[in-house]
Design an enzyme around this catalytic site. Structure first.
Site, PDB file in Angstrom:
ATOM      1  CG  ASP A 167      -2.054   0.812   1.091  1.00 13.30           C
ATOM      2  OD1 ASP A 167      -2.416   1.342  -0.082  1.00 13.30           O
ATOM      3  OD2 ASP A 167      -2.700   1.362   2.022  1.00 13.30           O
ATOM      4  NE  ARG A 180      -4.449   5.932  -5.029  1.00 13.05           N
ATOM      5  CZ  ARG A 180      -5.533   5.834  -4.777  1.00 13.05           C
ATOM      6  NH1 ARG A 180      -6.468   6.127  -5.727  1.00 13.05           N
ATOM      7  NH2 ARG A 180      -6.226   5.638  -3.470  1.00 13.05           N
ATOM      8  NE  ARG A 181      -1.309   6.370   1.435  1.00 11.16           N
ATOM      9  CZ  ARG A 181      -1.312   5.503   2.375  1.00 11.16           C
ATOM     10  NH1 ARG A 181      -1.166   5.934   3.498  1.00 11.16           N
ATOM     11  NH2 ARG A 181      -1.602   4.237   1.994  1.00 11.16           N
ATOM     12  CB  SER A 214      -9.028  -4.835  -3.052  1.00  7.90           C
ATOM     13  OG  SER A 214      -9.458  -3.598  -3.308  1.00  7.90           O
ATOM     14  CD  GLU A 244     -13.061  -3.745  -0.795  1.00  7.97           C
ATOM     15  OE1 GLU A 244     -12.089  -4.409  -1.232  1.00  7.97           O
ATOM     16  OE2 GLU A 244     -13.912  -4.742  -0.070  1.00  7.97           O
ATOM     17  CG  ASN A 245      -7.986  -1.440  -5.101  1.00  6.43           C
ATOM     18  OD1 ASN A 245      -7.125  -2.487  -4.987  1.00  6.43           O
ATOM     19  ND2 ASN A 245      -8.300  -0.547  -4.220  1.00  6.43           N
ATOM     20  NE  ARG A 249      -2.750  -1.338   4.644  1.00  3.71           N
ATOM     21  CZ  ARG A 249      -3.936  -1.423   4.259  1.00  3.71           C
ATOM     22  NH1 ARG A 249      -4.703  -2.356   4.501  1.00  3.71           N
ATOM     23  NH2 ARG A 249      -4.448  -0.612   3.577  1.00  3.71           N
ATOM     24  NE  ARG A 279      -7.815   0.455   5.731  1.00  2.00           N
ATOM     25  CZ  ARG A 279      -7.478   1.786   5.849  1.00  2.00           C
ATOM     26  NH1 ARG A 279      -7.663   2.240   6.814  1.00  2.00           N
ATOM     27  NH2 ARG A 279      -7.363   2.397   4.689  1.00  2.00           N
ATOM     28  CB  SER A 286      -7.658  -4.060   3.420  1.00  2.00           C
ATOM     29  OG  SER A 286      -7.341  -2.759   3.913  1.00  2.00           O
TER      30      SER A 286
HETATM   31  C1  IPE Z   1      -5.019  -2.356  -0.137  1.00  3.10           C
HETATM   32  O1  IPE Z   1      -5.027  -1.184  -0.338  1.00  3.10           O
HETATM   33  C2  IPE Z   1      -5.626  -3.245  -1.278  1.00  3.10           C
HETATM   34  C3  IPE Z   1      -4.280  -3.451  -2.291  1.00  3.10           C
HETATM   35  C4  IPE Z   1      -2.855  -3.137  -1.545  1.00  3.10           C
HETATM   36  C5  IPE Z   1      -4.395  -4.052  -3.456  1.00  3.10           C
HETATM   37  P1  IPE Z   1      -6.115  -0.016  -0.467  1.00  3.10           P
HETATM   38  O2  IPE Z   1      -5.540   1.457  -0.590  1.00  3.10           O
HETATM   39  O3  IPE Z   1      -7.041  -0.397  -1.592  1.00  3.10           O
HETATM   40  O4  IPE Z   1      -6.880  -0.171   0.956  1.00  3.10           O
HETATM   41  P2  IPE Z   1      -7.612   0.545   1.708  1.00  3.10           P
HETATM   42  O5  IPE Z   1      -8.927   1.052   1.082  1.00  3.10           O
HETATM   43  O6  IPE Z   1      -7.000   1.793   2.167  1.00  3.10           O
HETATM   44  O7  IPE Z   1      -7.563  -0.425   2.946  1.00  3.10           O
HETATM   45  C1  IPE Z   2      -1.478   0.423  -3.316  1.00  2.00           C
HETATM   46  O1  IPE Z   2      -1.322   1.613  -3.440  1.00  2.00           O
HETATM   47  C2  IPE Z   2      -1.656  -0.212  -4.799  1.00  2.00           C
HETATM   48  C3  IPE Z   2      -3.085  -0.490  -5.109  1.00  2.00           C
HETATM   49  C4  IPE Z   2      -4.295  -0.566  -4.340  1.00  2.00           C
HETATM   50  C5  IPE Z   2      -3.611  -0.929  -6.548  1.00  2.00           C
HETATM   51  P1  IPE Z   2      -2.508   2.786  -3.552  1.00  2.00           P
HETATM   52  O2  IPE Z   2      -2.874   2.838  -4.998  1.00  2.00           O
HETATM   53  O3  IPE Z   2      -3.775   2.321  -2.642  1.00  2.00           O
HETATM   54  O4  IPE Z   2      -1.710   4.020  -2.846  1.00  2.00           O
HETATM   55  P2  IPE Z   2      -2.396   4.890  -1.911  1.00  2.00           P
HETATM   56  O5  IPE Z   2      -2.589   4.062  -0.563  1.00  2.00           O
HETATM   57  O6  IPE Z   2      -3.599   5.542  -2.131  1.00  2.00           O
HETATM   58  O7  IPE Z   2      -0.994   5.837  -1.611  1.00  2.00           O
HETATM   59 MG    MG Z   3      -3.956   2.477  -0.746  1.00  2.00          MG
END
Ligand code: IPE
Ligand code: IPE
Ligand code: MG
Length: 289
Positions: free
Chosen positions: A32, A35-36, A77, A79-80, A204, A210, A212
């Site tokens: 995770d 993007r941040r 996920s 949710e993604n 994580r 969490r 997730s």
């Molecule tokens: C968790 O990341 C799922 C993956 C790494 C694919 P998310 O960014 O989607 O999770 P939440 O929604 O913050 O828990």
């Molecule tokens: C994890 O990084 C990759 C995926 C869930 C596909 P994020 O894309 O969730 O990046 P943040 O958590 O928003 O920084």
């Molecule tokens: Mg994330």
């Protein structure tokens, strides 16, 4: 330069330490913070995912190098799916490319690495479904390292699908309801009859505490060790990986100690003559930690 030298020294020291104790057989990771990370270093979010994929490749090398044979990574996920269309398309394209690279990489075949994708694959674009089929077919007969990739994955959905499958088999007379145990359920999860072994350590990155909806049966069900850390996935380093393994090892020691303490207390309560021997055993285990 000095910093780099110190880092390498620390990495070697930690590697030596973790090799002295038992290693987890199966590590799962929630990658995770892509993007941040991109936002922090002021690059396009697209590159956050690209750098994240690079970390994934290194992470897998660290696992195989240490002799950890099973790794499960959370790539996307359920949710993604609610992310913007352009981001989804970009992530799917990146995963497709990486799966094709994996299928062609000679190291995959030298290591006899079996690649399995877990998730609602039918919800993915057809190009990605084709790439999944290619890499799974190319590695189907292997049993060296095991790489499970969770794409379009949701833990509750996985359990629900398994329950529905089993209900169907019971209806058709292929399965008896009272035969259903942990092994049968494991075989009905997303791995086409291959029971993915319990996870020993879940990592994580990105600072959130969490899990997730990731592997509720295989990880949470088996009470595996969990390591939550602050670095975003693209900046996760080998020393973070080694620290996670140390957390697993410390937890194993704690579990052994508490089992011994319980035994000692039980024997004391029974007034057993064996108590001295058990206390000695307990001291021995403690001094080794
Ligand atoms: C968790 O990341 C799922 C993956 C790494 C694919 P998310 O960014 O989607 O999770 P939440 O929604 O913050 O828990
Ligand atoms: C994890 O990084 C990759 C995926 C869930 C596909 P994020 O894309 O969730 O990046 P943040 O958590 O928003 O920084
Ligand atoms: Mg994330």
């Amino acid at each position: 330069m000095l910093h780099e030298t110190l880092y390498r020294g620390y990495e070697r020291l930690l590697t030596g330490e973790v090799k002295k104790h038992g290693l987890p057989r199966h590590i799962a990771v929630i990658m995770d913070g892509n993007r941040r990370y991109a936002d922090r270093v002021r690059i396009m979010r697209y590159y956050g995912h690209i750098y994240g994929a690079r970390t994934t490749e290194q992470f897998l090398e660290w696992c195989w190098e240490l002799g950890i044979k099973q790794a499960t990574i959370y790539a996307f996920s359920t949710e993604n799916f609610s992310r913007p269309e352009t981001e989804r398309a970009m992530i799917f394209e990146l995963i497709t490319k990486k799966l094709d690279e994996l299928a062609d990489d000679p190291r995959t075949h030298e290591r006899r690495m079996k690649v399995l994708v877990i998730g609602e694959v039918h919800r993915l674009p057809s190009d990605l479904q084709d790439a999944i089929r290619r890499v799974e077919d190319a590695t189907r007969s292997y049993d060296g390292n095991h790489l499970n990739i969770a794409i379009a994955y949701g833990g509750q959905r996985e359990i629900l699908d398994a329950v529905q499958d089993m209900a169907r088999e019971v209806r058709e007379g292929k399965l008896h309801a009272d035969e259903i145990d942990e092994t049968i359920v494991s075989r009905h999860l997303y791995t086409n009859g291959v029971a993915v072994p319990d996870v020993d350590l879940i990592i994580r990155t990105g600072g959130d505490i969490r899990t997730s909806n990731f592997l509720p049966w295989q990880a949470n069900g088996s009470e595996c060790a969990a390591y939550f850390c602050a670095p975003f996935w693209p900046e996760f380093r080998k020393i973070d990986f080694l620290r996670a393994i140390r957390v697993y090892q410390m937890r194993e020691c704690e579990q052994k100690q508490s089992a011994l303490i319980r035994t000692v207390n039980m024997l004391a309560a029974c007034g057993s003559a064996e108590i001295d021997g058990v206390v000695g055993l307990f001291r021995g285990a403690k001094s080794r930690n």
